[in-house]
Motif scaffolding. Structure first.
Motif, mmCIF file in Angstrom:
data_model
loop_
_atom_site.group_PDB
_atom_site.id
_atom_site.type_symbol
_atom_site.label_atom_id
_atom_site.label_comp_id
_atom_site.label_asym_id
_atom_site.label_seq_id
_atom_site.Cartn_x
_atom_site.Cartn_y
_atom_site.Cartn_z
ATOM 1 N N SER A 3 0.835 -1.205 0.000
ATOM 2 C CA SER A 3 0.000 0.000 0.000
ATOM 3 C C SER A 3 0.864 1.247 0.000
ATOM 4 N N LEU A 4 0.411 2.264 -0.734
ATOM 5 C CA LEU A 4 1.026 3.580 -0.754
ATOM 6 C C LEU A 4 -0.080 4.612 -0.588
ATOM 7 N N SER A 5 0.174 5.648 0.202
ATOM 8 C CA SER A 5 -0.780 6.747 0.328
ATOM 9 C C SER A 5 -0.128 8.018 -0.200
ATOM 10 N N TYR A 6 -0.928 8.895 -0.777
ATOM 11 C CA TYR A 6 -0.357 10.109 -1.340
ATOM 12 C C TYR A 6 0.336 10.976 -0.279
ATOM 13 N N PRO A 7 -0.253 11.183 0.903
ATOM 14 C CA PRO A 7 0.448 12.000 1.903
ATOM 15 C C PRO A 7 1.828 11.455 2.267
ATOM 16 N N ALA A 8 1.949 10.133 2.377
ATOM 17 C CA ALA A 8 3.249 9.544 2.703
ATOM 18 C C ALA A 8 4.232 9.713 1.557
ATOM 19 N N CYS A 9 3.763 9.553 0.330
ATOM 20 C CA CYS A 9 4.631 9.756 -0.834
ATOM 21 C C CYS A 9 5.085 11.211 -0.907
ATOM 22 N N GLU A 10 4.159 12.108 -0.675
ATOM 23 C CA GLU A 10 4.473 13.533 -0.780
ATOM 24 C C GLU A 10 5.500 13.965 0.267
ATOM 25 N N ARG A 11 5.334 13.510 1.502
ATOM 26 C CA ARG A 11 6.237 13.984 2.556
ATOM 27 C C ARG A 11 7.642 13.431 2.399
ATOM 28 N N ILE A 12 7.791 12.187 1.896
ATOM 29 C CA ILE A 12 9.139 11.658 1.720
ATOM 30 C C ILE A 12 9.840 12.332 0.549
ATOM 31 N N VAL A 13 9.083 12.636 -0.493
ATOM 32 C CA VAL A 13 9.668 13.350 -1.629
ATOM 33 C C VAL A 13 10.095 14.760 -1.199
ATOM 34 N N ARG A 14 9.255 15.420 -0.425
ATOM 35 C CA ARG A 14 9.600 16.764 0.043
ATOM 36 C C ARG A 14 10.831 16.710 0.956
ATOM 37 N N PHE A 15 10.907 15.670 1.776
ATOM 38 C CA PHE A 15 12.096 15.508 2.623
ATOM 39 C C PHE A 15 13.344 15.401 1.753
ATOM 40 N N ASN A 32 5.947 1.491 -14.369
ATOM 41 C CA ASN A 32 5.470 0.982 -15.660
ATOM 42 C C ASN A 32 4.773 -0.359 -15.506
ATOM 43 N N ILE A 33 5.050 -1.080 -14.432
ATOM 44 C CA ILE A 33 4.438 -2.388 -14.177
ATOM 45 C C ILE A 33 3.575 -2.359 -12.924
ATOM 46 N N VAL A 34 4.112 -1.826 -11.829
ATOM 47 C CA VAL A 34 3.388 -1.763 -10.556
ATOM 48 C C VAL A 34 2.629 -0.441 -10.526
ATOM 49 N N LYS A 35 1.370 -0.480 -10.899
ATOM 50 C CA LYS A 35 0.629 0.738 -11.197
ATOM 51 C C LYS A 35 0.383 1.612 -9.968
ATOM 52 N N ASN A 36 0.309 1.029 -8.763
ATOM 53 C CA ASN A 36 0.075 1.918 -7.617
ATOM 54 C C ASN A 36 1.299 2.780 -7.300
ATOM 55 N N GLU A 37 2.445 2.453 -7.886
ATOM 56 C CA GLU A 37 3.620 3.292 -7.694
ATOM 57 C C GLU A 37 3.573 4.567 -8.524
ATOM 58 N N LYS A 38 2.591 4.671 -9.427
ATOM 59 C CA LYS A 38 2.408 5.925 -10.154
ATOM 60 C C LYS A 38 2.098 7.059 -9.178
ATOM 61 N N MET A 39 1.496 6.724 -8.027
ATOM 62 C CA MET A 39 1.216 7.735 -7.008
ATOM 63 C C MET A 39 2.518 8.340 -6.487
ATOM 64 N N PHE A 40 3.530 7.495 -6.291
ATOM 65 C CA PHE A 40 4.834 7.979 -5.838
ATOM 66 C C PHE A 40 5.432 8.919 -6.880
ATOM 67 N N ASP A 92 22.812 11.210 -7.515
ATOM 68 C CA ASP A 92 23.137 12.020 -6.340
ATOM 69 C C ASP A 92 22.207 11.608 -5.193
ATOM 70 N N VAL A 93 21.038 12.226 -5.081
ATOM 71 C CA VAL A 93 20.038 11.846 -4.081
ATOM 72 C C VAL A 93 18.984 10.973 -4.762
ATOM 73 N N LEU A 94 18.707 9.822 -4.159
ATOM 74 C CA LEU A 94 17.680 8.905 -4.665
ATOM 75 C C LEU A 94 16.542 8.852 -3.660
ATOM 76 N N VAL A 95 15.294 8.961 -4.139
ATOM 77 C CA VAL A 95 14.145 8.822 -3.250
ATOM 78 C C VAL A 95 13.304 7.656 -3.746
ATOM 79 N N LEU A 96 12.991 6.728 -2.820
ATOM 80 C CA LEU A 96 12.392 5.459 -3.223
ATOM 81 C C LEU A 96 11.326 5.003 -2.235
ATOM 82 N N PRO A 97 10.359 4.202 -2.711
ATOM 83 C CA PRO A 97 9.457 3.509 -1.783
ATOM 84 C C PRO A 97 10.242 2.550 -0.894
#
Length: 375
Positions: A182-194, A214-222, A258-263
């Protein structure tokens, strides 16, 4: 049996007692100290001595977790440890062994979820004197720490929940065990902003988002969160990579990133890959960061076979301590500790090709460097 009587706690308590005898000032901070098990007490003991040498003094509340406390509490994650961190909001944690038996949750995952430690910061920098296949490596992995497959919603094969999902989806084979991602938009947003804030504050040139969208469609939210947040950071370069292509690129040319942000899952895997580029897990620090709580820990495991043999490499744990100091605003002390580690690695040949060292000797040499810098 009291927690304070466990071998791991007593080892670190004895080191802390010696520190207190020499201290000539009051502690500035109160923090929770988690020795861990295996080689944990040894690398933690080295680290608190190095931190003390920087001149930043802590009142350590020593609690423990992992297999060593199960006979006392019937859990690897005791309530009194949780209560301590709730008060201090700050912890230095050694590696712990999570029991393989069912019914025990991972201590690391448990702490991250308990305190909503949403960001796992894992720098990977190659220092002079460390053997590697590469030249310049200077990467930072920013891992989302609370969601993805690590939420722990799992259904055993043959369970009613698994059978219901199999029946409902018509896409899962009979007899499958199932884990939910599971991924939620608020969690994706805050880690990206961090990740972008970290890049801005530390003069990093680029942030790359990593998914398999491209394969795991719920990761499009990230990916969407990355695109939206990146609009607020015009001066930082942006990039996007698929996880499989990224792994190939890191092995071929780590300087591209340089900086990588990932689930969560990808961050866990890629951070270990990056550690391999810079000499191994013994050189890899980590900081778990929430809204008001910080837990510093080494990336490596507890290595029970090495316990008590004075062969553990404390560098990763010390660098985690440096990250903690920096996050607390003790920038001078953080740099002093990191610089001492860097100089010892460059000038001394104290870690062998297998990653082992004389723990007590390398600790003393690093502390001597810190004292030299502080004169």
């Amino acid at each position: 049996m009291e927690l304070g009587n466990t071998r791991e706690v007593m080892y670190v308590q004895n080191i802390y007692n010696q520190i207190l005898k020499k201290r000539n000032a009051n502690a500035k901070y109160r923090a929770t100290l988690i020795p861990g098990d295996g080689i944990g007490p040894e690398v933690v003991g080295s680290t608190i001595q190095a931190i003390e040498a920087t001149g930043v003094y802590f009142d350590w509340d020593i609690k423990n977790a992992g297999t060593s406390v199960i006979p006392v509490y019937n859990t690897p994650l005791p309530d009194d440890l949780i209560a301590s961190i709730q008060k201090t909001k700050l912890a230095l944690k050694g590696p712990v062994t999570t029991p393989k038996e069912e019914g025990f949750r991972s201590v690391n995952v448990g702490l991250r979820q308990e305190f909503d430690l949403y960001s796992n910061l894992r720098p990977a920098k190659l220092f002079d004197g460390v053997k590697s296949r590469y030249g310049l490596v200077d990467l930072v992995v920013v891992r989302e720490n609370t969601e993805d497959l690590y939420i722990g919603v799992e259904f055993a094969a043959g369970s009613q929940e698994a059978n219901d999902l199999i029946s409902k989806t018509k896409k899962i084979k009979e007899g499958s065990s199932i884990s939910l991602k599971s991924l939620s938009y608020p969690a994706c947003e805050r880690i990206v902003r961090f990740a972008f804030d970290y890049a801005k504050e530390n003069d990093r040139r680029k942030v790359t988002v990593v998914t398999k969208s491209n394969i795991v469609k719920n990761e499009k939210m990230f990916l969407d969160a990355f695109k939206n947040v990146s609009e607020d950071y015009k001066d930082i370069k942006k990039g996007s990579a698929l996880i499989d292509a990224l792994c190939m690129d890191l092995v071929m040319d780590p300087g591209k990133y340089d900086v990588l942000v990932l689930p969560n899952l990808y961050g866990d895997i890629v951070s270990d890959l990056c550690a391999g580029l810079v000499g191994g897990l013994g050189y890899a620090p980590s900081l778990n960061i929430g809204k008001d709580t910080i837990i510093a820990e080494a990336v490596h495991g507890s290595f029970p076979e090495g316990a008590g043999r004075n062969i553990a490499n404390p560098i990763g744990m010390m660098l985690s301590g440096s990250l903690m100091l920096g996050r607390m605003g003790e920038k001078k002390a953080a740099k002093c500790l990191e610089d001492a580690v860097i100089e010892v690695l460059r000038e001394e040949n104290l870690v062998n090709e297998e990653g082992f060292t004389d723990t007590l000797k390398i600790t003393d040499v690093i502390i001597s460097k810190i004292n030299k810098f502080n004169r």
